[in-house]
Design a protein around this motif. Structure first.
Motif, mmCIF file in Angstrom:
data_model
loop_
_atom_site.group_PDB
_atom_site.id
_atom_site.type_symbol
_atom_site.label_atom_id
_atom_site.label_comp_id
_atom_site.label_asym_id
_atom_site.label_seq_id
_atom_site.Cartn_x
_atom_site.Cartn_y
_atom_site.Cartn_z
ATOM 1 N N PRO A 132 0.900 -1.042 0.126
ATOM 2 C CA PRO A 132 0.212 -0.058 0.084
ATOM 3 C C PRO A 132 0.880 1.358 -0.147
ATOM 4 N N ILE A 133 0.439 2.366 -0.538
ATOM 5 C CA ILE A 133 1.344 3.609 -0.688
ATOM 6 C C ILE A 133 0.343 4.672 -0.140
ATOM 7 N N GLU A 134 0.250 4.911 1.029
ATOM 8 C CA GLU A 134 -0.636 5.706 1.694
ATOM 9 C C GLU A 134 -0.122 7.333 1.978
ATOM 10 N N VAL A 135 1.103 7.320 2.162
ATOM 11 C CA VAL A 135 1.728 8.686 2.574
ATOM 12 C C VAL A 135 3.119 8.748 1.497
ATOM 13 N N LYS A 136 3.407 10.022 1.267
ATOM 14 C CA LYS A 136 4.566 10.103 0.275
ATOM 15 C C LYS A 136 5.720 9.205 0.459
ATOM 16 N N GLU A 137 6.034 9.211 2.022
ATOM 17 C CA GLU A 137 7.333 8.285 2.110
ATOM 18 C C GLU A 137 7.197 6.808 1.691
ATOM 19 N N ASP A 138 5.848 6.382 1.701
ATOM 20 C CA ASP A 138 5.769 5.100 1.097
ATOM 21 C C ASP A 138 6.160 4.894 -0.249
ATOM 22 N N LEU A 139 6.371 5.889 -0.953
ATOM 23 C CA LEU A 139 6.707 5.662 -2.492
ATOM 24 C C LEU A 139 8.100 4.992 -2.547
ATOM 25 N N LYS A 140 9.024 5.284 -1.474
ATOM 26 C CA LYS A 140 10.563 4.483 -1.569
ATOM 27 C C LYS A 140 10.437 3.011 -1.291
ATOM 28 N N MET A 141 9.136 2.435 -1.086
ATOM 29 C CA MET A 141 8.963 1.117 -0.634
ATOM 30 C C MET A 141 8.508 0.256 -2.099
ATOM 31 N N ILE A 142 8.396 1.085 -3.124
ATOM 32 C CA ILE A 142 8.181 0.527 -4.614
ATOM 33 C C ILE A 142 9.274 -0.185 -4.945
ATOM 34 N N GLU A 143 10.549 0.082 -4.210
ATOM 35 C CA GLU A 143 11.720 -0.443 -4.531
ATOM 36 C C GLU A 143 11.763 -2.148 -4.262
ATOM 37 N N LEU A 144 10.851 -2.362 -3.471
ATOM 38 C CA LEU A 144 10.851 -3.625 -2.552
ATOM 39 C C LEU A 144 10.010 -4.730 -3.982
ATOM 40 N N LEU A 186 -1.956 11.828 -3.105
ATOM 41 C CA LEU A 186 -1.770 11.379 -1.905
ATOM 42 C C LEU A 186 -2.113 12.459 -0.813
ATOM 43 N N ASP A 187 -1.914 13.625 -1.102
ATOM 44 C CA ASP A 187 -2.362 14.842 -0.381
ATOM 45 C C ASP A 187 -3.941 14.815 -0.140
ATOM 46 N N ASP A 188 -4.319 14.460 -1.438
ATOM 47 C CA ASP A 188 -6.153 14.538 -1.386
ATOM 48 C C ASP A 188 -6.570 13.407 -0.795
ATOM 49 N N GLY A 189 -5.913 12.619 -0.013
ATOM 50 C CA GLY A 189 -6.357 11.434 0.550
ATOM 51 C C GLY A 189 -6.489 10.183 -0.146
ATOM 52 N N ILE A 190 -5.989 9.934 -1.297
ATOM 53 C CA ILE A 190 -6.089 8.776 -2.114
ATOM 54 C C ILE A 190 -4.926 7.902 -1.750
ATOM 55 N N ILE A 191 -5.364 6.800 -1.614
ATOM 56 C CA ILE A 191 -4.571 5.604 -1.158
ATOM 57 C C ILE A 191 -4.187 4.775 -2.635
ATOM 58 N N PHE A 192 -3.008 4.326 -2.578
ATOM 59 C CA PHE A 192 -2.678 3.675 -3.941
ATOM 60 C C PHE A 192 -2.083 2.210 -3.416
ATOM 61 N N LEU A 193 -2.217 1.271 -4.343
ATOM 62 C CA LEU A 193 -1.508 -0.085 -4.106
ATOM 63 C C LEU A 193 -0.576 -0.140 -5.429
ATOM 64 N N ALA A 194 0.639 -0.515 -5.247
ATOM 65 C CA ALA A 194 1.874 -0.609 -6.068
ATOM 66 C C ALA A 194 1.873 -2.438 -6.054
ATOM 67 N N SER A 195 1.649 -2.996 -7.256
ATOM 68 C CA SER A 195 1.527 -4.246 -7.574
ATOM 69 C C SER A 195 2.652 -4.778 -8.675
ATOM 70 N N GLU A 196 3.210 -5.900 -8.394
ATOM 71 C CA GLU A 196 4.243 -6.405 -9.652
ATOM 72 C C GLU A 196 2.967 -6.775 -10.680
ATOM 73 N N ILE A 197 3.538 -6.505 -11.856
ATOM 74 C CA ILE A 197 2.838 -6.975 -13.117
ATOM 75 C C ILE A 197 3.107 -8.338 -13.503
#
Length: 393
Positions: A132-144, A186-197
């Motif tokens: 899950p990508i809930e806040v800006k800091e979570d974007l670095k987790m995409i590297e996982l 993300l600032d507008d409160g939208i939560i994203f999911l980053a998934s492998e393709i």
């Protein structure tokens, strides 16, 4: 004097029109259509009337109340997630006279895609690597997750706000290009999911579709396969068939029962050739665009809901599997033909490689919706021509 009942379809696109076709074929005479705009189904001679509504629960409530002045019982068929959310907000006001095809106790959490993947974990159903990508800091987790990845809102936010439905990110450079837009969302409160393709074309997508009643019984079910999507592998239905392995039915049924989902629902899976598993992509909790495949292969899922809502017996219907049936949305297929490289062979396979081929929206006894859709097809062709000769970009 009030009539006994009516079927209320919310949304007049291909999915709404397919519901109208099925109910009409089963001699349901009082079919009402509510919609946000004059979509193709509004031109049908199979509906009693069309009512224009806004995308708010207040607007929907006003018109349902008016409809209740004519009918004792209203059986509702939603076709998008916003409609489900609005109906959920109105549940306590209208459930005494409306049949609402969902579980009010868990609808909101079941609409959340991350919750859907959490249930996969509990139930032993394969699913793609996801964070899950809930806040800006979570974007670095995409590297996982190894690129490429698919970024999408955890709910269908594109129906309410200007946000992409999904975004393919191939590498870090792509991520940096999109970072500012993503951070704004993300600032507008939208939560994203980053998934492998999951590798593979759009014809690796399969679905289990069922009607599960308010007592938790699956009254009818069918399985199918997408043959193509529009505008690409991450788009929406373009062509589909009644093909699917038994594993899709087993996993889909386990999810609906395990999550206690009620009404019409569709878990969708993508086959991953790397480990030979069918992995959940999402669960739709309403009728999707290619719902007519079930009807054409012998399962009247929409009519099953209608009968159940009125307390009538629903007869189990085995799905026709000994004939390959294709269901084609010509508007999307032509757009693919004009916009996707080397698509002609696939186009011909979708049209011809079947025992039966049916064209969405086409009905010899109800031609206006098809003619209306042909206007859209003509616009696509003209637009492609103008771009080719350089008049428009």
């Amino acid at each position: 004097m009030k009539k006994d009942s009516c079927a209320l379809i919310l949304g007049g696109h291909v999915n709404g029109y397919s519901i109208i076709q099925e109910l009409s074929e089963k001699k349901v005479n009082d079919i009402i259509l509510f919609g946000y705009s004059r979509e193709l189904a509004t031109y049908s001679n199979k509906i009693k009337k069309f009512v224009l509504i806004e995308k708010t629960p207040e607007s929907l409530y006003r018109e349902i109340e008016k409809l209740h002045e004519e009918y004792e019982k209203i059986v509702v068929f939603p076709t998008d997630d916003l409609q489900l959310e609005n109906l959920h907000k109105l549940y306590n006001k209208i459930n005494s006279f409306c049949f609402l095809p969902f579980n009010p106790e868990n609808l909101q959490v079941c609409l959340d895609k991350y919750t859907q993947y959490s249930y996969c974990e509990k139930l032993g159903i394969p699913y793609p690597k996801t964070i899950p990508i809930e806040v800006k800091e979570d974007l670095k987790m995409i590297e996982l997750i190894q690129f490429p990845i698919l970024l999408k809102p955890n709910k269908r936010e594109d129906l309410k706000k200007k946000v992409f439905r999904n975004l393919k990110i191939d590498n870090n450079e792509d991520l940096e290009k999109e970072r500012k837009n993503i951070e704004n969302y993300l600032d507008d409160g939208i939560i994203f999911l980053a998934s492998e393709i999951i590798p593979g074309d759009d014809d690796c997508l399969y679905a289990y579709v069922a009607y599960r009643d308010m007592k938790g019984r699956i009254l009818n079910e069918w399985t199918g396969r997408k043959l193509a999507q529009y505008p690409d592998n991450f788009g929406v239905f373009s062509s589909a068939s009644n093909e699917a392995p038994e594993e899709v039915r087993t996993q889909g049924k386990a999810l609906l029962n395990g999550m206690n989902i009620k009404g019409i629902a569709q878990p969708e899976f993508k086959y991953d050739f790397r480990d030979q598993k069918y992995k959940l992509t999402e669960i739709n909790l309403r009728s999707m665009m290619w719902n007519r495949v079930g009807n054409l292969s012998g399962v009247n899922l929409q009519y099953s809901q209608y009968l159940d809502a009125l307390g009538k017996k629903v007869t189990p219907q085995p799905q026709l599997k000994n004939r390959e049936i294709h269901f084609i949305y010509l508007k999307h297929e032509i757009a693919n033909l004009l916009g996707r490289r080397k698509y002609f062979q696939k186009f011909m396979q979708n049209i011809r490689d079947s025992d039966e081929t049916h064209i969405a929206v086409y009905d010899r006894k109800d031609m206006k919706p098809f003619f209306r859709d042909c206007v859209g097809i003509a616009k696509i062709i003209v637009g492609k021509f103008l771009r080719t000769i350089g008049i428009v970009s």
